[in-house]
Scaffold this active site. Structure first.
Site, PDB file in Angstrom:
ATOM      1  CG  ASP A  84      -1.937   1.030   1.295  1.00  0.00           C
ATOM      2  OD1 ASP A  84      -2.385   1.452   0.210  1.00  0.00           O
ATOM      3  OD2 ASP A  84      -2.340   1.436   2.405  1.00  0.00           O
ATOM      4  CG  HIS A 207      -6.275   4.894  -1.468  1.00  0.00           C
ATOM      5  ND1 HIS A 207      -5.186   4.379  -0.838  1.00  0.00           N
ATOM      6  CD2 HIS A 207      -6.210   4.453  -2.748  1.00  0.00           C
ATOM      7  CE1 HIS A 207      -4.472   3.665  -1.678  1.00  0.00           C
ATOM      8  NE2 HIS A 207      -5.069   3.704  -2.867  1.00  0.00           N
ATOM      9  CG  ASN A 229      -7.257   0.890  -0.465  1.00  0.00           C
ATOM     10  OD1 ASN A 229      -7.719   0.044  -1.214  1.00  0.00           O
ATOM     11  ND2 ASN A 229      -6.091   1.457  -0.663  1.00  0.00           N
TER      12      ASN A 229
HETATM   13  P1  13P Z   1      -8.525   4.601   5.987  1.00  0.00           P
HETATM   14  O1  13P Z   1      -7.502   4.393   7.049  1.00  0.00           O
HETATM   15  O2  13P Z   1      -9.094   5.960   6.021  1.00  0.00           O
HETATM   16  O3  13P Z   1      -9.571   3.538   6.006  1.00  0.00           O
HETATM   17  O4  13P Z   1      -7.763   4.498   4.588  1.00  0.00           O
HETATM   18  C1  13P Z   1      -7.184   3.283   4.192  1.00  0.00           C
HETATM   19  C2  13P Z   1      -6.396   3.427   2.937  1.00  0.00           C
HETATM   20  O5  13P Z   1      -6.747   4.172   2.057  1.00  0.00           O
HETATM   21  C3  13P Z   1      -5.196   2.599   2.765  1.00  0.00           C
HETATM   22  O6  13P Z   1      -4.415   3.032   1.710  1.00  0.00           O
END
Ligand code: 13P
Length: 287
Positions: A84, A207, A229
């Site tokens: 990520d 995201h 995500n």
């Molecule tokens: P959050 O922590 O806001 O759920 O975002 C997760 C994310 O986008 C990981 O790249």
């Protein structure tokens, strides 16, 4: 079953649902996400930030743990192990460690440099059968030291990056990592629609899934989002359940101090959050 994210996202885009990416932090996190995906017969993506990779002693440890756990738990649904917000160097480390998917976040580079580096990594990843996500227009907020201003992506730049042959594209549309502030303006669906028009069949990535209201999630999926995500929300669920266990004094009753007992409510809470998200994203039964 460890696979790249290519097929699961292609199917999600065609079927108008989204696959959840849940970020992992340790063994309990990984186990909770894998068991829930299996129980719900859903494809899933395990996200690993560079910070979480470092915490777990390195990407090789993460890769070995996920591969072994996938096998020992008899997981048959498609699972992608995905970096990520990777740096250029981080991408190569995960390629070497045996991840099945990477994200190269070149959004802080000038677009020409983002394109150049993404292009190189697309060729390396595809040569090895891995999938790759690119980013245009930064995601706001902070995640494991990655800070973004949160500007909306330029649809033409999105097209230029999509044309490099990436498997999924993260584009800023007013989304933020972490909790959304009370004065948040919401997702920019005009931007998302313009990006979708330009990028066609490209699976788009949303995201900052924590705290986005259900109706906005559904609309985003209808406009081409195929991967969402979620990180902070699992952390909050884990924290809340663990706090409750301790505040109720359960860690002081009998063998309640046993780490397997102490961490169990948090692990169950993660499962519940993952289940809720998979139901909302529409990926249940789609393995
Ligand atoms: P959050 O922590 O806001 O759920 O975002 C997760 C994310 O986008 C990981 O790249």
């Amino acid at each position: 079953m460890l696979v790249s994210a290519t097929e699961m996202l292609k199917k999600a885009k065609e079927g108008h649902y989204a696959v959840g990416q849940f970020n992992i932090n340790n063994l309990e996190w990984t186990k909770s996400v894998l068991l829930t995906a299996q129980e719900l017969n859903s494809p899933v993506i395990l996200g690993v930030s560079e910070g979480a990779g470092k915490y777990m002693t390195g990407f090789k440890t993460v890769s070995a743990m996920v591969k072994a756990m996938d096998e020992e738990l008899g997981i048959t649904v498609p699972v992608a192990l995905h970096l990520d917000h990777g740096t250029y160097e981080g991408c190569y480390k995960c390629i070497e460690a045996g991840f099945t998917s990477i994200m190269f976040d070149g959004s802080h580079y000038p677009i020409e440099e983002n394109i150049e580096k993404t292009k190189e990594l697309v060729s390396v990843a595809h040569h090895l059968g891995m999938s790759i996500e690119a980013e245009v227009g930064s995601i706001g907020g902070e995640e494991d030291g990655v800070v973004g201003a949160g500007e909306c992506a330029d649809p033409d730049e999105c097209k230029a990056v999509a044309d490099l042959g990436v498997d999924m594209l993260a584009a800023g549309i007013g989304n933020i990592h972490g909790k959304y502030p009370d004065n948040w303006a919401g997702l920019s669906f005009d931007t998302l629609d313009a990006i979708q028009q330009k990028t066609g069949i490209m699976p788009l990535v949303l995201h900052g899934g924590t705290g986005i209201p259900a109706d906005m999630i559904k609309k985003a999926i209808s406009l081409g989002v195929s991967k969402i995500n979620v990180n902070t929300e699992c952390q909050l669920s884990f924290q809340e359940a663990t706090r409750k266990y301790i505040e109720e004094g359960k860690d002081q009753q009998g063998k309640g101090f046993d780490p397997r007992k102490l961490l169990a409510p948090g692990a169950e809470a993660i499962k519940a959050t993952v289940k809720e998200k998979m139901e909302l994203f529409g990926s249940v039964g789609k393995a």
